[in-house]
Design an enzyme around this catalytic site. Structure first.
Site, PDB file in Angstrom:
ATOM      1  CB  VAL A  94       1.290  10.130  26.571  1.00  0.00           C
ATOM      2  CG1 VAL A  94       2.175  10.229  25.330  1.00  0.00           C
ATOM      3  CG2 VAL A  94       0.791   8.698  26.755  1.00  0.00           C
ATOM      4  NE  ARG A 102       6.774  19.030  14.742  1.00  0.00           N
ATOM      5  CZ  ARG A 102       6.441  19.990  15.606  1.00  0.00           C
ATOM      6  NH1 ARG A 102       7.357  20.446  16.457  1.00  0.00           N
ATOM      7  NH2 ARG A 102       5.225  20.484  15.633  1.00  0.00           N
ATOM      8  NE  ARG A 103      15.299  16.218  18.930  1.00  0.00           N
ATOM      9  CZ  ARG A 103      16.318  16.713  19.621  1.00  0.00           C
ATOM     10  NH1 ARG A 103      17.134  15.897  20.262  1.00  0.00           N
ATOM     11  NH2 ARG A 103      16.520  18.018  19.670  1.00  0.00           N
ATOM     12  CE1 TYR A 135      -1.416   9.567  22.198  1.00  0.00           C
ATOM     13  CE2 TYR A 135      -2.623  11.641  22.282  1.00  0.00           C
ATOM     14  CZ  TYR A 135      -1.597  10.833  22.740  1.00  0.00           C
ATOM     15  OH  TYR A 135      -0.760  11.285  23.724  1.00  0.00           O
ATOM     16  CG  PHE A 414      -7.654   6.289  32.319  1.00  0.00           C
ATOM     17  CD1 PHE A 414      -6.718   6.052  31.312  1.00  0.00           C
ATOM     18  CD2 PHE A 414      -8.997   6.054  32.028  1.00  0.00           C
ATOM     19  CE1 PHE A 414      -7.099   5.575  30.062  1.00  0.00           C
ATOM     20  CE2 PHE A 414      -9.403   5.591  30.771  1.00  0.00           C
ATOM     21  CZ  PHE A 414      -8.443   5.349  29.796  1.00  0.00           C
TER      22      PHE A 414
END
Length: 414
Positions: A94, A102-103, A135, A414
């Protein structure tokens, strides 16, 4: 198959989020590596194709075709208490390029990944968080605490040595035929352990230690039908004396004597002074095998973050040690189908989770429910931290219901 998403940003530039193909995979990997500040060689990228799932990788592209965001998932089985397993999306790679933060791009990718997991009937998603505060808002909670252990060879005598003379080095081909079955047996003993595909075993058995300088190759050692250890030696010298460090990548022992033998074998590596291993369970038996445990340097490791994609399915997937009933009220802003009151009823070790209008015993966010779901985090600790609402008795009841025989662990990044 993931849907194609698009997003119109405030500045008017359109971002397309599409699955990666075999042809675009190399550019995807380079974009991810650049955001994290490292470079991926062509050889590394080609090797990683063995475990890549192209249809589960997302590339976010700007109008000029450049990749400004990456994300993906791997198809795992997650071991659960009660020697059970459930499908799990392993969220990975990610990243969002600095000029597109920040969009809302990360949110769109996370929604797509979780929707895809739900479509594949995966009740769990999991990830290793490089920046953990990010998260929680996506419903991930730290469910699998781990520890890192460093042992000084001079102070690493064990109460039990085990059949160390039966441990032998093997080649990759023999490891491919022996290690997977041993790892699968290990998965039945603890929650949190991910299954390994043939492609993933290629990664485990061919991983190149870094940095390459002064670092030896992977050593694969087998105790037939009882366990294995994978490690490498990083060579170091000082004043003419060896100061090498043994880095253990994976160690599985299926009984106390086997576990002791494999630890002994790795600890006694020639030209080494210390042994280091990461991602171990907080109740690792080696801490009790050591004759002088105070000499072991033990520190908190990264926790595995877990997400309940489907609350009732996730809670019904695991086994339970005691029978009982609890009503939880769950908040989940990202997946409204999980929100509301759920009645978990456990009978003969099997759980059933149904919607209810009954008053809740405990109210909590889906991230906190994920954190306690494998028995690795206590509800009473979250209550004391103000992370859940309810009485002490109700939180204690949750702890009793969610208890597991052993602490969960996840033994692979992972």
């Amino acid at each position: 198959m993931m849907r194609v998403a698009s997003e119109t940003e405030p500045m008017g530039a359109q971002i397309d989020i599409r699955p990666v193909t075999e042809a675009t995979y190399e550019a995807f990997r380079h974009a991810f590596a650049a955001t994290f500040g490292f470079a991926s060689s062509t050889d590394e990228i080609e090797r990683s194709r063995a475990w890549a799932e192209y249809d589960r990788l997302l590339a976010a592209r700007a109008p000029d075709g450049s990749i400004v965001g990456t994300s993906g998932a791997l198809s795992f089985g997650l071991s659960l208490p009660g020697a059970r397993s459930a499908a799990c999306a392993g969220i990975t790679m990610v990243s969002v390029r600095a000029d597109h933060r920040r969009r809302g791009l990360l949110t769109r990718m996370m929604v797509d990944l979780l929707d895809d997991a739900a479509a594949r009937s995966e009740p769990f998603a999991a990830l290793w968080a490089s920046e953990s505060p990010i998260y929680g808002r996506y419903g991930f909670g730290p469910a699998v605490p781990t520890i890192d252990i460093s042992l000084d060879r001079r102070h690493a005598d064990l109460h039990l040595d085990g059949p160390v003379g039966e441990v032998r080095f093997i080649d990759i081909e023999e490891a491919r035929t022996t290690f997977p079955a041993l790892h699968e047996r290990f998965r039945t003993t603890r929650g949190g352990v991910m299954s390994r595909s043939d492609g993933w075993w290629t990664r485990v058995l061919t991983e190149q230690p870094s940095p390459a300088k002064a670092t030896g190759p992977l050593r694969l050692a087998l105790l037939p039908d009882r366990g294995y250890v994978i490690y490498h030696l990083a060579s170091a010298w000082s004043d003419g004396a060896p100061r090498g460090v043994v880095h253990v990548h994976d160690l599985v022992g299926l009984d106390p004597a086997a576990l002791a033998a494999l630890w002994r074998f790795a600890i006694d590596t020639d030209l080494s002074e210390t042994l280091e291993i990461v991602r171990r369970p907080p109740d690792d038996p080696v801490l009790h095998l050591l004759r002088d445990p105070a000499r072991a340097r033990v520190g908190a490791g990264w926790p595995l973050y877990l997400r309940l994609v489907d609350v009732p399915s996730a809670l019904a997937s695991r086994g339970y040690l005691v029978d009982g009933t609890v009503v939880v009220e769950v908040a989940d802003r990202l997946r409204p189908a999980n929100a509301g009151r759920w009645r978990l009823t456990v009978s003969d070790g099997t759980g059933r989770c149904d919607r209810t209008d009954e008053a809740p015993d405990v109210s909590l966010d889906v991230a906190e429910l994920a954190a306690i779901s494998l028995g690795g985090v206590r509800a009473t600790a979250l209550l004391d931290a103000g992370r859940i609402d309810g009485s002490s008795a109700a939180a204690l009841g949750l702890d009793r219901l969610f208890a597991a025989e052993r602490a969960p662990v996840c033994d692979q990044m992972f």
